[in-house]
Design an enzyme around this catalytic site. Structure first.
Site, short mmCIF file in Angstrom:
data_model
loop_
_atom_site.label_atom_id
_atom_site.label_comp_id
_atom_site.label_asym_id
_atom_site.label_seq_id
_atom_site.Cartn_x
_atom_site.Cartn_y
_atom_site.Cartn_z
N ARG A 278 51.28 61.80 38.97
CA ARG A 278 50.93 60.39 38.90
C ARG A 278 52.12 59.56 38.40
O ARG A 278 52.34 58.44 38.86
CB ARG A 278 49.71 60.19 38.00
CG ARG A 278 49.23 58.74 37.97
CD ARG A 278 47.95 58.59 37.15
NE ARG A 278 46.79 59.07 37.90
CZ ARG A 278 45.95 60.00 37.45
NH1 ARG A 278 46.15 60.54 36.28
NH2 ARG A 278 44.92 60.37 38.18
N ALA A 279 52.88 60.10 37.46
CA ALA A 279 54.02 59.36 36.92
C ALA A 279 55.04 59.05 38.01
O ALA A 279 55.58 57.93 38.07
CB ALA A 279 54.67 60.16 35.79
#
Length: 693
Positions: A278-279
């Site tokens: 997700r980052a």
């Protein structure tokens, strides 16, 4: 009567990083929203509310309750189907505020009871997610919102849709929202799992620069004196900002994200050892949005740097008490200084407009919480020492582990005077471990959480009631209507009236107030005892954090007791309070119990529905003042009348024991637990040993 104009976004002084975070999620809503952490009085709410005034106006299908875009209407819109290009009206972008006490139905929508009971039609009543579609959904004090509601909001923000399957209603509709949450960390943190799902995060504090504080006060006073005139002063700046936002929204889809940029983003995220992907995705989206905001055609190194500073700090947390942060020196090393491919002439902005939310290139090394001077940066967000590797949890002290200790070392003489020269010592806790589950007896009606059984608005259905606030209990409603009409002559369809309406009674878990009373006297400091006590208490705080409890801390040593931390949601504050707690002196046990009782009386007035669990950590000794032990026993004998459940954690260790803590627990009607039995693993081991025997 005309409404008072909002404080202009372009008139807010400082808070550059919060401004750019809001801008990026406005330019590219798929970034995933913004979490703003900051102390009270730092204009968090003012800035979010003022953002709506500069958002471009929207075309919506005339009469659609879900705000469909006439050029691309939602094919599953409950008010549809809509034909592309049908009649449209213009409206300002919406700002919808979510109240802390909102129910699931208010957020997602629910069955329209008036139509269901009046005409027998199954109709859907839109909720706040429908109102906020294509707009801004603002949650103030998001850390105080129930976890399942935060999950629900983040799901909708990530998926862009809201789906409701409830009370005979099956509806799905578009819910593309810009989610912004603000919070004061003093009131408690969000769980790391929820933190990770916010796209960007920002920390702000009040400016410490006198000149900037003066300007903030000057502008606020000018606004309060003449809101319309003040808004007029900044009208041009507002219009310019709105036009720039609209242009960036149109441009962002065409910004090139090259292989070089993707490689840098992957290198940065891997270098900071963040979990999952997700980052990387959020950083890529935010970098494109920043490039569009800076009128660039491709993502540059500076775009990645700004995006990483906003997308990674809150994903660095490994444990509940880890502070969000980012080592910016490491970020610069990971970004490197190799040549960027095909740099464009407008990669830098040499003359930023001070009335626009610009990232200050000289302040990029500063902390993200600046609502102060663009120059100067605080390096408190640095977290380079965290390797992300947790040490193995220690084994709680076992009986017999100090068999070589003498009677003098165990301080069996409770009346022995303390040497005047003895100075307080500070023991350091070790890595926390998983503790046993402690709950309050009975069934409460407090705020939803994860500790004790309670009647809540989220859980298993156990019955129904006529006057309630829960979801509709359809079988019970139909049964009531059938019984009411059973005596009527003739046959016909079932008629449901308002008096037949029944609501669900659901049982789940509530959060409690865990008040921890810690004996910090000299007798607790023998050998490694205080280290074990602090480790146990920090472990209990970790458990309270996971169960969403409020916590308070009472300490007693010398001749007095102190409410070291009034009840709060900030488990981090409690952990910090205990980490630096010194030990030494005599033991004022009676004063400790009385201080805890007084704190609980005040808390009962403030929050009568929240039940309390007292955790008393002591070896049971009382040595401060005349008749200290008898006074402590007198207070303990009267503790059951308070109606507060208690656990006495017996800190006495070694081969020779006086059993004072066990006697104290019996007098208080409390559960008695030794330090060796405090860990969950010790209970499992005991059960296994008994089964083998």
């Amino acid at each position: 009567m005309d409404s008072v104009p909002q404080f202009p976004f372009s008139a807010i002084v400082g808070a550059d990083e919060m401004a750019i975070a809001l801008v990026l999620t406005t330019v590219a809503p798929d970034v995933g929203g913004v979490l703003v952490r900051g102390e009270k009085g730092t204009a968090k709410s003012t800035m979010v509310r003022s953002l709506a005034a500069v958002l471009p106006e929207q075309d919506v299908v005339d009469g659609c309750r879900f705000g469909c875009d006439p050029s691309e209407p939602d094919p599953q819109c409950p008010d549809g189907p809509h034909t592309p290009g049908e009649d449209a009206v213009q409206r300002p972008a919406r700002l919808v505020e979510l109240p802390i006490g909102a129910s699931d139905d208010r957020v997602t929508g629910s069955l329209d009871l008036s139509r269901a009971l009046g005409s027998g039609q199954t109709a859907f009543e839109p909720g706040l997610l429908a109102d906020a579609h294509r707009g801004l959904l603002y949650v103030d004090e998001v850390n105080l919102l129930q976890d399942h509601l935060v999950d629900l909001l983040l799901d909708a923000a990530a998926m862009g849709r809201n789906t409701v399957e409830r009370d005979g209603v099956s509806v799905t509709h578009a819910a593309r929202i810009m989610l912004v949450g603000t919070m004061n960390p003093e009131e408690g943190e969000l769980r790391p799992q929820l933190l990770d799902r916010f796209g960007l995060s920002v920390e702000i504090t009040a400016s410490r620069v006198p000149q900037e504080r003066v300007e903030i006060v000057r502008r606020r006073l000018a606004y309060d004196a003449d809101p319309e005139g003040f808004a007029t002063t900044y009208a041009d700046a507002q219009a310019t900002l709105g036009a720039r936002l609209a242009a960036a929204q149109q441009r962002v889809a065409d910004v090139e994200l090259s292989d070089w940029a993707l490689g840098k983003i992957a290198t940065v995220c891997a270098g900071f050892d963040v979990d999952g992907m997700r980052a990387d995705i959020v950083t890529a989206r935010a970098a494109r949005a920043h490039a569009a905001w800076q009128d660039r055609d491709s993502v540059a190194r500076e775009d990645i740097r700004v995006a990483a500073k906003l997308a990674l700090p809150h994903r660095r947390r490994r444990k509940p008490f880890d502070a969000p942060g980012l080592d910016e020196d490491l970020l610069d090393r990971l970004l490197g200084d190799d040549d960027e491919p095909d740099p464009t002439p407008d990669d830098t902005n040499d003359d930023p407009d001070p009335q626009q939310p610009q990232p200050d290139s000289q302040n990029d090394g500063g902390e993200t919480d600046r609502e102060d001077s663009p120059s100067g940066g605080d390096s408190s967000s640095s977290d380079s020492g965290d390797s992300g590797q947790d040490a193995a949890p220690p084994t709680p002290h076992q009986d017999g582990g100090e068999a070589d200790r003498s009677d003098q070392e165990q301080e069996l003489d409770t009346a022995a005077p303390e040497a005047p020269s003895a100075a307080p010592q500070v023991a350091q806790a070790e890595e926390p471990y998983r503790v046993r589950s402690f709950t309050v007896r009975g069934v409460g009606r407090g705020e939803a959480g994860r500790r004790s059984r309670a009647i809540t608005n989220w859980g298993a259905t156990i019955g129904s009631e006529r006057d309630g606030s829960g979801a509709v209990h359809l079988p019970a409603t139909i049964r009531a209507a059938a019984l009411r009409g059973a005596g009527r002559a003739g046959a016909g369809r079932l008629h449901v009236a308002g008096e037949d309406l029944r609501h669900k009674v659901t049982q789940g878990r509530e959060s409690n107030l865990v008040l921890i009373a810690v004996d910090a006297s000299g007798s607790m400091g023998a050998r490694e005892r205080m280290r074990e006590v602090k480790t146990a208490v920090i472990s209990l705080l970790t458990d309270a954090y996971q169960r969403r409890d409020r916590v308070g801390v009472v300490t007693f040593r010398g001749a007095e007791a102190d409410l070291a931390l009034p009840p709060t949601h900030s488990v981090e504050a409690a952990a910090a309070c205990l980490t630096d707690l010194p030990h030494g002196g005599r033991t004022p046990l009676a004063e400790g119990l009385l201080t805890a009782a007084r704190a609980l009386e005040v808390e009962r007035i403030r929050d009568p529905h929240r039940r309390v669990l007292l955790v008393l950590v002591t070896d049971g000794r009382a040595t401060s003042g005349p008749d200290a032990l008898e006074r402590a026993r007198w207070v303990a004998d009267r503790w059951p009348s308070t109606g507060v459940d208690a656990v006495v954690v017996d800190a006495e260790t070694g081969r020779f024991r006086m059993g004072l803590a066990a006697d104290l627990a019996e007098r208080m009607g409390a559960e008695h637990v030794t330090l060796a039995e405090f860990a969950a693993d010790s209970l499992v081991s005991a059960i296994r040993e008994r089964s083998v025997a």
